[in-house]
Design an enzyme around this catalytic site. Structure first.
Site, PDB file in Angstrom:
ATOM      1  N   SER A   1       0.826  -1.201   0.000  1.00 18.22           N
ATOM      2  CA  SER A   1       0.000   0.000   0.000  1.00 18.22           C
ATOM      3  C   SER A   1       0.865   1.257   0.000  1.00 18.22           C
ATOM      4  O   SER A   1       1.643   1.464  -0.930  1.00 18.22           O
ATOM      5  CB  SER A   1      -0.984  -0.048   1.174  1.00 18.22           C
ATOM      6  OG  SER A   1      -2.008   0.907   1.035  1.00 18.22           O
TER       7      SER A   1
ATOM      8  N   ASP B   1     -10.210  -5.350  -3.639  1.00 19.34           N
ATOM      9  CA  ASP B   1      -9.573  -4.278  -2.866  1.00 19.34           C
ATOM     10  C   ASP B   1     -10.353  -2.982  -3.067  1.00 19.34           C
ATOM     11  O   ASP B   1     -10.394  -2.436  -4.169  1.00 19.34           O
ATOM     12  CB  ASP B   1      -8.120  -4.103  -3.323  1.00 19.34           C
ATOM     13  CG  ASP B   1      -7.300  -3.239  -2.370  1.00 19.34           C
ATOM     14  OD1 ASP B   1      -7.893  -2.365  -1.705  1.00 19.34           O
ATOM     15  OD2 ASP B   1      -6.076  -3.434  -2.306  1.00 19.34           O
TER      16      ASP B   1
ATOM     17  N   HIS C   1      -7.846  -5.578   0.595  1.00 17.00           N
ATOM     18  CA  HIS C   1      -6.632  -4.783   0.831  1.00 17.00           C
ATOM     19  C   HIS C   1      -5.770  -5.484   1.879  1.00 17.00           C
ATOM     20  O   HIS C   1      -5.691  -5.066   3.043  1.00 17.00           O
ATOM     21  CB  HIS C   1      -7.036  -3.383   1.293  1.00 17.00           C
ATOM     22  CG  HIS C   1      -5.919  -2.388   1.233  1.00 17.00           C
ATOM     23  ND1 HIS C   1      -5.322  -2.016   0.054  1.00 17.00           N
ATOM     24  CD2 HIS C   1      -5.288  -1.686   2.221  1.00 17.00           C
ATOM     25  CE1 HIS C   1      -4.379  -1.114   0.301  1.00 17.00           C
ATOM     26  NE2 HIS C   1      -4.335  -0.909   1.613  1.00 17.00           N
TER      27      HIS C   1
END
Length: 221
Positions: free
Chosen positions: A106, A166, A194
């Site tokens: 991320s 996600d 995610h």
């Protein structure tokens, strides 16, 4: 008899995570390739004001300089604390390296991409680092990073893992990052959200990528 060489990979956690929590989240993936690679974890420079009693919520930079928060969806003209994080990672590599590759999740994946771009522009040095692995990666939306996010990344193998479910970093954003690499990336899609997913279904792919990078390391030595 000399021991079998391994890759050394430096890992950068996501927003509101820390080095130790990310170590736990990557446990199953690391186990799959333990014969090929060793992993080190670096902690984000900046604390996130989630709970004054919790020091395990960290960031690489903030996209909102008033709230001191970050959103991967937020176009902004600031990147508060970014240069401090760059300096910290470069120092960590100097003091704990050499490393062969970088891995990020991320915001950490976005940070890895920005570091590689800065190195290709000659702004920083990342000695020995020749590949990267991205989980839920995305291109920074800060205008401060335009010169980096618009740069084609040359001669740099990469693996990009993204989730079809996600909702924080949608798959097209991760695909867009992968498109910036001239060397055809390895792309792995999973049906999760995610997260750093269990990679057991993709063991052959990830192990194959690691073996390629290890072979390159041995050849260059």
């Amino acid at each position: 008899m000399s021991s079998q060489p391994k890759l050394r990979i430096l890992c950068l956690h996501g927003y509101r995570q820390c080095d130790q929590s990310f170590r736990q989240k990557t446990g199953s993936t690391r186990k799959l390739v333990k014969s090929l690679a060793e992993f080190e974890f670096v902690n984000g420079v900046h604390s996130v004001a989630v709970d004054e009693h919790v020091d395990s919520s960290r960031a690489w930079w903030f996209s909102n300089n008033e709230a001191m928060s970050f959103s991967s969806r937020e176009s902004t003209e600031v990147a508060v604390g970014f240069e401090e994080s760059v300096a910290a990672v470069v120092k960590f590599i100097e003091e704990n390296g050499p490393f062969d590759g970088l891995l990020g999740f991320s915001q950490g994946a976005s940070m890895v991409h920005l570091l590689i771009a800065k190195a290709q522009l000659g702004e920083i040095k990342l000695p020995g680092i020749r590949f990267a692995i991205f989980f839920s990666g995305f291109l920074s939306l800060s205008s401060k990073h335009d010169s980096l996010t618009l740069l084609r990344i040359k001669e740099f193998p990469s693996m990009h893992v993204f989730g079809d479910a996600d909702e924080i970093v949608a798959r097209p954003k991760s695909e867009k990052m992968a498109d910036m690499f001239d060397v055809e990336p390895l792309r792995i899609a999973h049906d999760g959200g995610h997260v750093v997913p269990s990679m057991s279904k993709h063991k052959e792919k990830i192990a194959g990528f690691m073996r390629e990078q290890l072979d390159r390391k041995i050849e260059n030595n």
